[in-house]
Design a protein around this motif. Structure first.
Motif, PDB file in Angstrom:
ATOM      1  N   ALA A 202       5.095 -31.786  -9.579  1.00  0.00           N
ATOM      2  CA  ALA A 202       6.343 -32.476  -9.205  1.00  0.00           C
ATOM      3  C   ALA A 202       6.464 -33.816  -9.906  1.00  0.00           C
ATOM      4  N   GLU A 203       5.315 -34.432 -10.214  1.00  0.00           N
ATOM      5  CA  GLU A 203       5.315 -35.724 -10.902  1.00  0.00           C
ATOM      6  C   GLU A 203       5.342 -35.566 -12.429  1.00  0.00           C
ATOM      7  N   GLY A 204       5.377 -34.318 -12.922  1.00  0.00           N
ATOM      8  CA  GLY A 204       5.557 -34.121 -14.355  1.00  0.00           C
ATOM      9  C   GLY A 204       4.410 -33.497 -15.105  1.00  0.00           C
ATOM     10  N   ALA A 205       3.335 -33.068 -14.417  1.00  0.00           N
ATOM     11  CA  ALA A 205       2.230 -32.407 -15.117  1.00  0.00           C
ATOM     12  C   ALA A 205       2.735 -31.114 -15.752  1.00  0.00           C
ATOM     13  N   PRO A 206       2.350 -30.815 -16.995  1.00  0.00           N
ATOM     14  CA  PRO A 206       2.830 -29.596 -17.654  1.00  0.00           C
ATOM     15  C   PRO A 206       2.356 -28.348 -16.932  1.00  0.00           C
ATOM     16  N   CYS A 207       3.270 -27.379 -16.756  1.00  0.00           N
ATOM     17  CA  CYS A 207       2.944 -26.165 -16.013  1.00  0.00           C
ATOM     18  C   CYS A 207       3.958 -25.076 -16.334  1.00  0.00           C
ATOM     19  N   ASP A 208       3.466 -23.935 -16.800  1.00  0.00           N
ATOM     20  CA  ASP A 208       4.324 -22.790 -17.089  1.00  0.00           C
ATOM     21  C   ASP A 208       4.291 -21.754 -15.975  1.00  0.00           C
ATOM     22  N   ALA A 209       3.332 -21.844 -15.076  1.00  0.00           N
ATOM     23  CA  ALA A 209       3.241 -20.945 -13.922  1.00  0.00           C
ATOM     24  C   ALA A 209       2.380 -21.637 -12.873  1.00  0.00           C
ATOM     25  N   LEU A 210       2.836 -21.611 -11.623  1.00  0.00           N
ATOM     26  CA  LEU A 210       2.175 -22.347 -10.548  1.00  0.00           C
ATOM     27  C   LEU A 210       1.733 -21.381  -9.455  1.00  0.00           C
ATOM     28  N   VAL A 211       0.445 -21.448  -9.099  1.00  0.00           N
ATOM     29  CA  VAL A 211      -0.118 -20.594  -8.044  1.00  0.00           C
ATOM     30  C   VAL A 211      -0.718 -21.491  -6.965  1.00  0.00           C
ATOM     31  N   LEU A 212      -0.317 -21.252  -5.726  1.00  0.00           N
ATOM     32  CA  LEU A 212      -0.835 -22.024  -4.600  1.00  0.00           C
ATOM     33  C   LEU A 212      -1.420 -21.069  -3.575  1.00  0.00           C
ATOM     34  N   TRP A 213      -2.688 -21.301  -3.232  1.00  0.00           N
ATOM     35  CA  TRP A 213      -3.360 -20.488  -2.224  1.00  0.00           C
ATOM     36  C   TRP A 213      -3.550 -21.317  -0.957  1.00  0.00           C
ATOM     37  N   GLU A 214      -3.075 -20.804   0.168  1.00  0.00           N
ATOM     38  CA  GLU A 214      -3.345 -21.320   1.521  1.00  0.00           C
ATOM     39  C   GLU A 214      -3.220 -22.846   1.623  1.00  0.00           C
ATOM     40  N   VAL A 215      -2.136 -23.401   1.106  1.00  0.00           N
ATOM     41  CA  VAL A 215      -1.941 -24.851   1.129  1.00  0.00           C
ATOM     42  C   VAL A 215      -1.200 -25.239   2.400  1.00  0.00           C
ATOM     43  N   ALA A 216      -1.745 -26.172   3.146  1.00  0.00           N
ATOM     44  CA  ALA A 216      -1.125 -26.626   4.388  1.00  0.00           C
ATOM     45  C   ALA A 216      -0.039 -27.659   4.101  1.00  0.00           C
ATOM     46  N   PRO A 217       1.134 -27.545   4.747  1.00  0.00           N
ATOM     47  CA  PRO A 217       2.154 -28.593   4.618  1.00  0.00           C
ATOM     48  C   PRO A 217       1.662 -29.917   5.176  1.00  0.00           C
ATOM     49  N   GLN A 218       0.859 -29.812   6.220  1.00  0.00           N
ATOM     50  CA  GLN A 218       0.270 -30.990   6.856  1.00  0.00           C
ATOM     51  C   GLN A 218      -1.026 -30.561   7.509  1.00  0.00           C
ATOM     52  N   LEU A 219      -1.978 -31.457   7.563  1.00  0.00           N
ATOM     53  CA  LEU A 219      -3.267 -31.120   8.165  1.00  0.00           C
ATOM     54  C   LEU A 219      -3.725 -32.301   9.013  1.00  0.00           C
ATOM     55  N   ARG A 220      -3.544 -32.160  10.319  1.00  0.00           N
ATOM     56  CA  ARG A 220      -3.957 -33.240  11.208  1.00  0.00           C
ATOM     57  C   ARG A 220      -4.490 -32.640  12.495  1.00  0.00           C
ATOM     58  N   LEU A 221      -5.811 -32.737  12.662  1.00  0.00           N
ATOM     59  CA  LEU A 221      -6.478 -32.160  13.817  1.00  0.00           C
ATOM     60  C   LEU A 221      -7.347 -33.227  14.481  1.00  0.00           C
ATOM     61  N   ASN A 222      -7.376 -33.225  15.816  1.00  0.00           N
ATOM     62  CA  ASN A 222      -8.318 -34.109  16.499  1.00  0.00           C
ATOM     63  C   ASN A 222      -9.697 -33.446  16.492  1.00  0.00           C
ATOM     64  N   ALA A 223     -10.680 -34.142  17.047  1.00  0.00           N
ATOM     65  CA  ALA A 223     -12.064 -33.660  16.974  1.00  0.00           C
ATOM     66  C   ALA A 223     -12.224 -32.295  17.637  1.00  0.00           C
ATOM     67  N   ASP A 224     -11.616 -32.119  18.809  1.00  0.00           N
ATOM     68  CA  ASP A 224     -11.737 -30.843  19.516  1.00  0.00           C
ATOM     69  C   ASP A 224     -11.050 -29.725  18.737  1.00  0.00           C
ATOM     70  N   GLU A 225      -9.869 -29.992  18.205  1.00  0.00           N
ATOM     71  CA  GLU A 225      -9.149 -28.983  17.432  1.00  0.00           C
ATOM     72  C   GLU A 225      -9.928 -28.597  16.171  1.00  0.00           C
ATOM     73  N   TYR A 226     -10.546 -29.585  15.535  1.00  0.00           N
ATOM     74  CA  TYR A 226     -11.310 -29.304  14.321  1.00  0.00           C
ATOM     75  C   TYR A 226     -12.513 -28.416  14.618  1.00  0.00           C
ATOM     76  N   ARG A 227     -13.203 -28.683  15.734  1.00  0.00           N
ATOM     77  CA  ARG A 227     -14.348 -27.848  16.112  1.00  0.00           C
ATOM     78  C   ARG A 227     -13.887 -26.424  16.433  1.00  0.00           C
ATOM     79  N   GLN A 228     -12.717 -26.296  17.069  1.00  0.00           N
ATOM     80  CA  GLN A 228     -12.196 -24.975  17.376  1.00  0.00           C
ATOM     81  C   GLN A 228     -11.843 -24.220  16.097  1.00  0.00           C
ATOM     82  N   VAL A 229     -11.269 -24.934  15.120  1.00  0.00           N
ATOM     83  CA  VAL A 229     -10.959 -24.311  13.828  1.00  0.00           C
ATOM     84  C   VAL A 229     -12.231 -23.807  13.165  1.00  0.00           C
TER      85      VAL A 229
END
Length: 354
Positions: A202-229
Motif C-alpha cells: 500500500a505504501e508503494g513496494a513493487p508487487c505483481d501478485a499479492l498473497v496473504l495467509w491468515e492475516v488478522a485485521p486486528q490482534l488484541r487479546l488479554n492474558a486469559d484470552e491469549y492462554r485460551q488461544v
C-alpha cells in the motif's frame, strides 16, 4: 497377560510400519516399510491380544515406532534443504539486502533452469525465514519460481528490533531488490508477515501478485484470552493432512524446526497490528487502478483469527481478491497444509506467467 501385551506391541509396530511405508513417510519408518504387516501377522500368531492388551500396548508401540524411526534416520532433517549451496535443481545463497534502516537477512533460492519470476516470503510473528518453509520452497522451485525467504525486523538474524514503521522495509527493501533482478515479483505474507506485506505494498513496494495467509485485521487479546488461544491451537494442530511432514523428517527434526530466536521488539505485536491496519491497507490497494491480483487464504479452525474476522477481510476484498477457507486447518497448521501450498503455488504460477 505379558505375552498378549507384547503381541499387541508387535501388531501395532507392524501395522504402523506398513502404513508409513505405504504413505512414503520416511520419518516414521524404522526398516521394514511395506513389509510391516508381516510383523503384525507374526505377532498375532504368537498370541491373540484382547481389546485391553491392544489398547494398553498402542501408546508404547507408538513411542517405539517414533523413537526407532528417529534413530534410523538421524540425518533426515528437512531444514538442511534450506542450507546455502549448489544443488541439482537449485542454488541457495545467503544475502543481506540493503534497506532504508539496514540489511535484511535472506535466503535467495533460484531454480537451476533459471527464473523470470520470484516470490518473496515473509514469515509470521515469532518465526524466521526458514520456519517450515521447505515444502513451499520445493513447490515454487518445481514451478520455475525463484524464492526469497526474509527475516522480518526483530526476528531470526535481523540486527534490528521490531519497530514501526521501520519493519515495512523488511519487505519493501527485498521487493525492490527482486524487481531489479526479475521481470515479475510476488509477495507472500503469513499472519504478521502478511500485515507487514500488505502495508508495504500500500505504501508503494513493487508487487505483481499479492498473497496473504491468515492475516488478522486486528490482534488484541488479554492474558486469559491469549492462554485460551494457545490451548485451542495446541488441540487443533494435529491433523492427518500434516503427516506429509514425515516424508521430509523425523518427529525430532520436525519439532526442532519449531525452535526460533523469538522476538526482539520496541513495539508489541498487538500494537504493531494496529499500526499496520490490514483493512486500511486493503482499502487503499483496492481503490488503485493498477492494484496487484490478490489471493487470501484463511483457516477454518483458526483460534487466532476468528471466523468473523476472516469474513470481514473477504468482504473488504470482494470483487478483487480470491478467497479460500481451508476447513479443519488451524492458525499454526495452515502454512504447512498441502492444500494451502498447492492453491498458492498454482495461483502464483498462473499470475506470474509471462
Amino acid at each position: 497377560m505379558l505375552r498378549s501385551f507384547l503381541s499387541g506391541i508387535g501388531f501395532w509396530l507392524g501395522l504402523m510400519e506398513g502404513l508409513a511405508g505405504q504413505g512414503e513417510l520416511r520419518g516414521l519408518r524404522w526398516g521394514l516399510g511395506r513389509l510391516g504387516p508381516l510383523v503384525s501377522v507374526g505377532a498375532l500368531a504368537m498370541a491373540r491380544p484382547g481389546p485391553l492388551a491392544l489398547a494398553t500396548s498402542l501408546p508404547v508401540a507408538t513411542a517405539l515406532q517414533v523413537g526407532l524411526a528417529s534413530l534410523r534416520h538421524p540425518q533426515l532433517n528437512p531444514r538442511l534443504r534450506l542450507q546455502p549451496g549448489q544443488y541439482l535443481d537449485r542454488t541457495i545463497e545467503r544475502v543481506a539486502i540493503e534497506g532504508a534502516y539496514g540489511p535484511v537477512p535472506a535466503l535467495h533460492i533460484t531454480p537451476s533452469t533459471g527464473a523470470r519470476s520470484a516470490v518473496c516470503v515473509a514469515h509470521g510473528s515469532g518465526c524466521d525465514k526458514t520456519f517450515y518453509a521447505w515444502r513451499l520452497t520445493d513447490e515454487c522451485i518445481g514451478h520455475g519460481l525463484a524464492v526469497l525467504l526474509i527475516d522480518l525486523d526483530g526476528h531470526g538474524e535481523s540486527p534490528r528490533p521490531q519497530a514501526y514503521p521501520a519493519i515495512l522495509e523488511s519487505v519493501a527493501g527485498p521487493a525492490r531488490w527482486l524487481r531489479e533482478r526479475y521481470a515479475r515479483v510476488a509477495l507472500l505474507g503469513m499472519s504478521l508477515g502478511g500485515a507487514v506485506t500488505a502495508r508495504a505494498v500500500a505504501e508503494g513496494a513493487p508487487c505483481d501478485a499479492l498473497v496473504l495467509w491468515e492475516v488478522a485485521p486486528q490482534l488484541r487479546l488479554n492474558a486469559d484470552e491469549y492462554r485460551q488461544v494457545q490451548r485451542n491451537e495446541a488441540l487443533r494442530i494435529l491433523r492427518p493432512t500434516l503427516l506429509h511432514l514425515f516424508r521430509d523428517g523425523t518427529l525430532y527434526h520436525i519439532v526442532q524446526a519449531w525452535q526460533t530466536s523469538g522476538i526482539r521488539a520496541e513495539i508489541g505485536t498487538w500494537d504493531l497490528f494496529d499500526h499496520l491496519d490490514l483493512m486500511e491497507s486493503l482499502g487503499r490497494l483496492k481503490a488503485q487502478a493498477a492494484r496487484p491480483p490478490l489471493l487470501l487464504i484463511y483457516a477454518g479452525r483458526d483460534a487466532v483469527v476468528p471466523e468473523e474476522a476472516a469474513e470481514a477481510v473477504r468482504v473488504t476484498s470482494e470483487g478483487w481478491g480470491e478467497f479460500h477457507l481451508i476447513q479443519g486447518a488451524s492458525h499454526v497448521s495452515l502454512p504447512s497444509e498441502p492444500t494451502t501450498i498447492g492453491i498458492t503455488v498454482t495461483w502464483l504460477a498462473a499470475k506470474l506467467r509471462l
